[in-house]
Design a protein around this motif. Structure first.
Motif, short mmCIF file in Angstrom:
data_model
loop_
_atom_site.label_atom_id
_atom_site.label_comp_id
_atom_site.label_asym_id
_atom_site.label_seq_id
_atom_site.Cartn_x
_atom_site.Cartn_y
_atom_site.Cartn_z
N ARG A 99 0.83 -1.20 0.00
CA ARG A 99 0.00 0.00 0.00
C ARG A 99 0.87 1.26 0.00
N ARG A 100 1.94 1.23 0.76
CA ARG A 100 2.84 2.39 0.77
C ARG A 100 3.46 2.60 -0.61
N ALA A 102 2.15 1.70 -3.47
CA ALA A 102 1.10 2.14 -4.38
C ALA A 102 0.89 3.65 -4.29
N GLU A 103 1.05 4.21 -3.09
CA GLU A 103 0.90 5.65 -2.93
C GLU A 103 2.07 6.41 -3.54
N ARG A 104 3.23 5.77 -3.61
CA ARG A 104 4.45 6.49 -3.98
C ARG A 104 4.94 6.19 -5.38
N PRO A 316 4.99 10.76 -0.67
CA PRO A 316 4.11 10.55 -1.82
C PRO A 316 4.09 11.78 -2.71
N ALA A 319 0.13 14.54 -1.38
CA ALA A 319 -0.28 14.18 -0.02
C ALA A 319 -1.80 14.26 0.11
N GLU A 320 -2.33 13.37 0.94
CA GLU A 320 -3.76 13.42 1.23
C GLU A 320 -4.07 14.68 2.04
N LYS A 382 -4.85 12.89 -9.65
CA LYS A 382 -4.09 13.19 -8.43
C LYS A 382 -2.87 12.29 -8.28
N LEU A 383 -2.26 11.92 -9.42
CA LEU A 383 -0.98 11.24 -9.39
C LEU A 383 0.17 12.24 -9.38
N HIS A 403 -7.90 11.04 -2.28
CA HIS A 403 -7.53 10.39 -3.53
C HIS A 403 -8.61 9.43 -4.01
N ASP A 404 -9.11 8.61 -3.09
CA ASP A 404 -10.09 7.58 -3.47
C ASP A 404 -11.36 8.22 -4.03
#
Length: 551
Positions: A99-100, A102-104, A316, A319-320, A382-383, A403-404
């Motif tokens: 998951r980390r 995937a965010e980065r 990332p 950032a969220e 938002k990439l 993001h979601d």
């Protein structure tokens, strides 16, 4: 190292019940062994004291019988519980790390290639099993053995307890003493393993180019050099482990010799107590023999943890928001004054980009390679984040949305959309995990590939092969389109969706797109239009701005 290992234990907190249970069962197993030898030693001691060895042994045998069966049973359950705890903890670690990543990944991890990333995801995570199985559990069990031996001997003879327990206690210090030096060696091993994987995998990923350039000898030489570096690093780590093992053996033997010397230097009473000390030293020796390896395992786990967190802690690209805004009700899209560059030392991609897409609109965005078409898709998803300007979705700045939430409303079909080595159904359900088979068939029919799938013997369960090798380029693109259509997103970004197809397949695919995406907002990114598309508006990207184009 300690900080990294503490973070690992924090990742495992949901499994602490299993981990503690495994440690308890391990302690019970070693204490059963201590009790077994303590009763045996007591029987021999009583026999020597009374001169009736057979009678004393018979009396002790009554107490030994349950322990004889308890000890192997406890050992068996120790293996079951500790390994079950480890497998669960490592599974949690892999999911967390994935998951980390995937965010980065959109911003690039800055690693040395696929081989190094694979090493971090597989080998470095596996090295963490040493933290629990080969470090924490053995050290905890050894501590319990030393304390039990000291307590038993202390009740019989405090002087003998000190003689036997002192070298055993010193053996407990071996893991923390060995770990710092071994950690440096373990880090070199971990880095060398990453280098070896990179040397092996990179030429294979580009095998056609490797063969075409007759570069196999150079690739083999690089692989051989990486293997030599790894071998040298492993030898250094093994030497440290061997020295630690020798130190542990010396200390265990010192406990035995101390008990023997105490018995020989004392009277008949001392001989009997010394026998118990000898048996307890033997019991402790089995547990203490694992301690030098525990130091090495601790070092390897620390090196693996450092490499994992090095990748996982990469900031990332976007950032969220600390407090996400409420999701918008509409899905009209508007871009205002967008300025963006991928890096400060690179030319800007956009310099004041403005555009809008009403609900249900169909926008064609044209431009040559490097004009920023794919960069805009990354910004909308938002990439990446603009340096100036804003993107509004339903009147809400997407910078304030989670993001979601954005990706639930905007989906993208890229020019290199990948089919994974799984069934057609599993590939489609990436976009909608709970979709029924009927929904899958509807998406396939809208993408113009339903009849092809129905003709396959296994239907939806047909394997796609690695990278969709089971299907032609056009068929694979239609399957990827079906996956996008299955998404509930109201805005579809089609980024060069027909790239790489021959002219007839390209035209047929674009005709399918026009009908399949009806009812949704569409951004078609392309170099040119063939005439089968029906955009409501055409923009051309020129010098970082969107200029209306003639039809």
């Amino acid at each position: 190292m300690l900080h990294d290992l503490t973070r690992v234990l924090g990742l495992w907190r949901s499994r602490w019940g299993w981990l503690i249970a495994g440690a308890i069962v391990s302690i019970l197993a070693v204490l059963a062994g201590v009790a077994l030898l303590a009763f045996a030693g007591r029987g021999v001691s009583e026999g020597l004291r009374t001169g009736a060895l057979a009678g004393a042994a018979a009396g002790s045998l009554i107490l030994l019988r349950p322990l004889i069966f308890l000890r192997p049973g406890a050992r068996y359950f120790e293996r079951l519980v500790t390994h079950a705890a480890t497998f669960r903890a490592l599974a949690d670690t892999r999911v967390w790390f994935f998951r980390r990543l995937a965010e980065r990944l959109p911003g690039g991890l800055g690693l040395r290639g696929a081989g190094d990333l694979l090493g971090r995801l597989v080998t470095d995570v596996e090295a963490l099993d040493g933290l629990y199985l080969r470090a924490l559990v053995p050290v905890t069990a050894a501590l319990a053995v030393v304390l039990a031996a000291a307590a038993i001997l202390g009740a019989l003879d405090p002087a003998l307890a000190a003689i036997v327990a002192l070298p055993l206690a010193l053996a407990l210090l071996l893991p923390p003493l060995l770990a710092p030096g071994a950690a440096r060696a373990a880090e070199r091993v971990a880095e060398a393993q990453g280098g070896l994987r990179a040397a092996a995998i990179d030429p294979l990923l580009g095998i056609e180019d490797t063969l075409a350039a007759n570069a196999e000898p150079r690739a083999a030489a690089r692989l051989s050099a990486a293997a030599e570096v790894l071998t040298a690093a492993q030898k250094r780590l093994s030497r440290r482990s061997a020295w630690g093992g020798a130190a542990g053996t010396v200390l265990a033997q010192a406990a035995l010799l101390g008990a023997l010397a105490y018995g020989l230097s004392g009277g008949p009473a001392a001989v009997g107590v010394a026998v118990v000390g000898l048996f307890l030293a033997l019991a402790a020796g089995e547990s203490l023999s694992a301690l030098p390896r525990a130091g090495t395992a601790l070092a390897a786990a620390g090196a693996g943890a450092r490499r994992l967190f090095e990748a996982a802690d990469t900031p990332p690209p976007v950032a969220e928001p600390a407090t996400p805004a409420a999701p918008p009700k509409g899905y009209a899209l508007k871009v205002e004054g967008l300025h963006f560059a991928w890096n400060q030392d690179r030319d800007p991609v956009f310099t004041g980009l403005d555009m809008d897409l009403p609900e249900g609109g169909r926008l064609a965005l044209l431009g040559p390679s490097g004009a920023g078409k794919s960069s805009l898709a990354a910004l909308l998803l938002k990439l990446a984040a603009p340096q100036e300007g804003r993107i509004l979705l339903g009147g809400v700045d997407i910078a304030t949305l989670a993001h979601d939430e954005v990706r639930a409303r905007i989906a993208c079909l890229t020019q290199d959309a990948r089919l994974f080595d799984d069934s057609i159904a599993a590939n489609l359900r990436l976009a909608a995990p709970d979709a029924s088979d009927e929904a899958l068939w509807r998406a396939l029919d809208r993408a113009g590939i339903g009849d092809v799938v129905r003709a396959l013997p296994e239907g939806l369960e047909t394997g796609c092969g690695e990278g969709g090798a089971r299907f032609s380029g056009g068929q694979g693109r239609r399957l990827a389109l079906a996956r996008v259509l299955l998404s509930p997103a109201r805005i579809l970004i089609l980024d060069e969706p027909a790239a790489g197809l021959d002219p007839s397949a390209e035209r047929a695919f674009l005709e399918t797109l026009d009908t399949a995406t009806e009812g949704r907002s569409v951004i078609l990114i392309a170099h040119r239009l063939l005439g089968v598309e029906r955009p409501t508006r055409i923009l051309r990207l020129i010098a970082g701005r969107a200029i209306p184009a003639m039809r």
